[in-house]
Design a protein around this motif. Structure first.
Motif, mmCIF file in Angstrom:
data_model
loop_
_atom_site.group_PDB
_atom_site.id
_atom_site.type_symbol
_atom_site.label_atom_id
_atom_site.label_comp_id
_atom_site.label_asym_id
_atom_site.label_seq_id
_atom_site.Cartn_x
_atom_site.Cartn_y
_atom_site.Cartn_z
ATOM 1 N N PRO A 147 -2.105 13.901 -4.036
ATOM 2 C CA PRO A 147 -1.207 15.035 -3.797
ATOM 3 C C PRO A 147 0.196 14.724 -4.317
ATOM 4 C CG PRO A 147 -1.644 13.858 -1.754
ATOM 5 C CD PRO A 147 -2.564 13.273 -2.779
ATOM 6 N N GLY A 148 0.875 15.749 -4.823
ATOM 7 C CA GLY A 148 2.207 15.533 -5.362
ATOM 8 C C GLY A 148 2.127 14.900 -6.736
ATOM 9 N N ILE A 149 2.686 13.711 -6.888
ATOM 10 C CA ILE A 149 2.640 12.988 -8.157
ATOM 11 C C ILE A 149 1.271 12.328 -8.291
ATOM 12 C CG2 ILE A 149 3.642 11.087 -9.477
ATOM 13 C CD1 ILE A 149 6.287 11.631 -8.141
ATOM 14 N N ASP A 150 0.487 12.727 -9.327
ATOM 15 C CA ASP A 150 -0.829 12.121 -9.510
ATOM 16 C C ASP A 150 -0.695 10.817 -10.293
ATOM 17 O OD1 ASP A 150 -0.251 12.904 -12.068
ATOM 18 O OD2 ASP A 150 -1.911 14.303 -12.273
ATOM 19 N N GLY A 151 -1.850 10.184 -10.589
ATOM 20 C CA GLY A 151 -1.817 8.882 -11.238
ATOM 21 C C GLY A 151 -1.212 8.913 -12.635
ATOM 22 N N LEU A 181 0.839 -1.202 0.000
ATOM 23 C CA LEU A 181 0.000 0.000 0.000
ATOM 24 C C LEU A 181 0.874 1.253 0.000
ATOM 25 C CD1 LEU A 181 -2.688 -1.081 2.620
ATOM 26 C CD2 LEU A 181 -2.799 -1.282 0.134
ATOM 27 N N ALA A 182 0.456 2.274 -0.790
ATOM 28 C CA ALA A 182 1.148 3.565 -0.846
ATOM 29 C C ALA A 182 0.097 4.664 -0.846
ATOM 30 C CB ALA A 182 2.022 3.667 -2.104
ATOM 31 N N ASP A 183 0.314 5.728 -0.030
ATOM 32 C CA ASP A 183 -0.661 6.813 0.056
ATOM 33 C C ASP A 183 -0.328 7.970 -0.884
ATOM 34 O OD1 ASP A 183 1.565 7.838 1.229
ATOM 35 O OD2 ASP A 183 0.654 8.217 3.187
ATOM 36 N N SER A 184 0.700 7.827 -1.721
ATOM 37 C CA SER A 184 1.067 8.883 -2.668
ATOM 38 C C SER A 184 1.871 8.267 -3.801
ATOM 39 C CB SER A 184 1.893 9.984 -1.988
ATOM 40 O OG SER A 184 3.132 9.460 -1.533
ATOM 41 N N GLY A 185 2.038 9.050 -4.883
ATOM 42 C CA GLY A 185 2.842 8.584 -5.997
ATOM 43 C C GLY A 185 4.301 8.439 -5.624
#
Length: 380
Positions: free
Chosen positions: A312-316, A286-290
């Motif tokens: 937030p930050g790096i999007d999909g 599991l990762a909560d951000s890019g």
């Protein structure tokens, strides 16, 4: 010209203001002097009263003090009268000077107006003379223009006669040339017919040669196509043999060996997908951000990536582009989950394998992961 715009009036206005100011100052000085004289008389009256009191106290000096007071008052009255006459004389002289200055100013204004009238008349006369000169120049130009047009007309008529004579000569030469051309044309027509017959014979020969060349080319192409088909069959046989060899040496990836990386900033979504996949026997990261997803992939390459679009930050989309840019993960299956229907083109451009809309069915998600798992072969 209005008075405010006359040059001489403007030049002498300062003198008028100076004279008026001087008269005003004189009047103010006179009033101040009269005030001081009244104060002086008041002081003198007080002195007289004091003298009378002293006369009563000193009887022996009363007569002398009275005479002194009387004489002092007489002298004071004479001085005041003389000073008033001097002031009146000065004021009369200043008024006379001011009237003389005003008279001079009026005379100067009259002279200026007369000079201005003379200048206007001179300008009007100059304009009339200029108009006469312009009219004379216009008439001379018109005469010159008429003479020029007449000369041009005569010259045009002369050139027209010369051109007509030249045209007649050229027409005569053209008739002679036409007759000669007609003779040449007859000869050339005969030569053309002869050359056409020869060209037809040559074309027939060329057509027979072309047909022979096309037949040879078709036979060569058939031989080349047969050779390519033989090579393609050999290559297909080789690839099939290699595939059979790889299939014999590899096996399908088991569910408990499959690592699925889920990147989503929503904890609820991460927990929901994790429980679903764990129930199917998959390994889950599991990762909560890019950014965290890229860190986890650097530690252990997953077999499937599931990502949200907005993070937030790096999007999909950026995460997918970076996955495709790395050689180790360029072929990694990427499943993207989005609630928008207009992301197809952007997802395809980024390199997304499959786009799942919200809400999605668990069966569709499991089917997509299964398809990706079955495409992976591992050593037997």
């Amino acid at each position: 010209m209005p008075r405010a715009a006359r040059p001489y009036t403007t030049m002498n206005e300062p003198l008028t203001w100076i004279l008026a100011g001087a008269l005003t100052v004189g009047v103010v000085v006179l009033l101040l002097w009269l005030g001081r004289r009244r104060q002086q008389r008041a002081r003198d009256a007080a002195a007289r009263r004091e003298a009378q009191r002293m006369a009563l106290e000193q009887a022996e000096h009363a007569s002398r003090a009275q005479r002194v007071a009387t004489e002092l008052e007489r002298q004071t009255a004479r001085a005041e009268a003389e000073h008033m006459r001097e002031i009146e004389t000065g004021l009369a002289q200043r008024l006379a000077e001011q009237r003389a200055a005003e008279t001079a100013l009026e005379a100067e204004r009259a002279r200026a107006e007369q000079e201005e009238a003379l200048q206007r008349e001179a300008r009007a006369e100059a304009q009339r003379q200029q108009a006469v000169a312009d009219e004379a120049r216009r008439l001379a130009e018109e005469r010159a223009e008429a003479e020029r047009r007449e000369a041009e007309r005569l010259d045009a008529e002369r050139r027209a006669r010369e051109e007509a004579e030249q045209a007649e000569r050229e027409a005569q030469a053209a008739r002679q040339a036409a007759e000669a051309a007609e003779a040449r044309l007859a000869q050339e027509r005969a030569d053309a017919e002869r050359r056409a017959r020869e060209a037809a014979e040559a074309a027939a020969r060329a057509e027979r040669e072309r047909q022979a060349a096309e037949q040879a080319a078709r036979e060569a192409a058939a031989r080349e196509a047969a050779a390519r088909e033989a090579e393609a069959a050999a290559e297909a046989e080789r690839q099939a043999a290699e595939a059979r060899a790889r299939a014999a040496a590899t096996r399908e990836l088991r569910a408990d060996e499959t690592l699925v990386l889920v990147a989503d900033d929503s904890k609820i979504v991460r927990v929901k997908i994790s429980r679903l996949l764990a129930g199917q026997g998959y390994r889950v990261a599991l990762a909560d951000s890019g950014e965290q997803a890229l860190e986890l992939m650097a530690a252990e390459r997953p077999h499937v990536l599931i990502t949200d679009v907005e993070m937030p930050g790096i999007d999909g989309f950026e995460l997918t582009r970076q996955v495709r840019a790395a050689a180790a993960t360029a072929e990694l299956p990427v499943l993207m989950i989005t609630s928008s229907d207009d992301k197809q083109d952007e997802a395809r451009a980024a390199g997304v394998t499959q786009l799942l809309g919200k809400p999605y069915s668990e069966e569709a998600l499991i089917a997509a992961i299964e398809a990706a798992r079955l495409a992976v072969r591992v050593p037997a």
